[in-house]
Design an enzyme around this catalytic site. Structure first.
Site, mmCIF file in Angstrom:
data_model
loop_
_atom_site.group_PDB
_atom_site.id
_atom_site.type_symbol
_atom_site.label_atom_id
_atom_site.label_comp_id
_atom_site.label_asym_id
_atom_site.label_seq_id
_atom_site.Cartn_x
_atom_site.Cartn_y
_atom_site.Cartn_z
ATOM 1 N N HIS A 57 0.661 -1.736 -0.172
ATOM 2 C CA HIS A 57 0.035 0.009 -0.191
ATOM 3 C C HIS A 57 1.374 1.355 -0.199
ATOM 4 C CE1 HIS A 57 1.068 -0.246 4.530
ATOM 5 N NE2 HIS A 57 -0.135 -0.904 4.124
ATOM 6 N N HIS A 148 -5.530 -0.465 -3.754
ATOM 7 C CA HIS A 148 -4.768 -0.378 -1.912
ATOM 8 C C HIS A 148 -4.285 0.446 -1.738
ATOM 9 C CE1 HIS A 148 -4.600 -4.913 -2.713
ATOM 10 N NE2 HIS A 148 -3.485 -5.055 -3.453
#
Length: 183
Positions: A57, A148
């Site tokens: 992420h 993400h």
């Protein structure tokens, strides 16, 4: 899609532990229309991260050093859930697990919430070889921002679930019952 009200939710975690939420995102759907998308950076307990999660992420400890912890963010999210106590998540087992583990970690009370899983719905409705959120959004030309990242993923999930409801010929939540549960 009158009467279709839900909140799509997504979490990113700092480590492999479900209670290590470092970002939360929601997308509010009222009468089948997206009305708001929000995200919060969250300081996980100890503000420690695993290398692998950061690779997924891109969130780092310095990004969340001054962010609120889960209880403060959950209080804000709970305000939305008072009006719409229905959550949708892609791979709900993960996201609902994040909520459950975080509530337990911080000694917080569990809310009465129904949830549905857009991943389980996709597996029921379609015959794709892959059912990841980004793959399904590509198949249905659902736009998305940064995969993400919790706010973007929550909105992708909301758009996908609306498509699934349409494809299922939705008449009521009970039709999606085998794709959900209770918090």
């Amino acid at each position: 899609m009158q009467g279709i009200n839900f909140i799509a939710i997504d979490f990113e975690t700092a480590t492999g532990k479900r209670a290590s939420i470092c970002e939360a995102g929601i997308c509010v759907v009222r009468d089948g229309k997206i009305v708001e998308t929000r995200s919060w950076l969250v300081r996980p307990q100890g503000n420690s991260y695993s290398y692998w999660n950061m690779q997924i992420h891109g969130i780092r400890p310095n990004d969340t050093a001054d962010s609120p912890e889960f209880p403060e963010v959950w209080t804000e999210i709970s305000k939305y859930l008072k009006d719409i106590p229905v959550l949708v998540a892609h791979n709900a087992a993960f996201d609902i697990g994040c909520i459950r583990h975080s509530l337990e970690l911080y000694g917080m009370e569990k809310l009465e919430i129904t949830y549905y899983c857009s991943l389980r719905a996709a597996r029921k409705l379609y015959s794709f070889g892959c059912n990841s959120l980004d793959y399904l959004c590509d198949q249905f030309r659902i736009p998305y921002g940064q995969h993400h990242r919790a706010g973007d993923d929550a909105e992708m999930c909301a758009r996908l679930f609306l498509k699934e409801l349409e494809d299922a010929g939705w008449c009521g939540w009970e039709e999606m019952g085998n794709c959900g549960g209770k918090l």
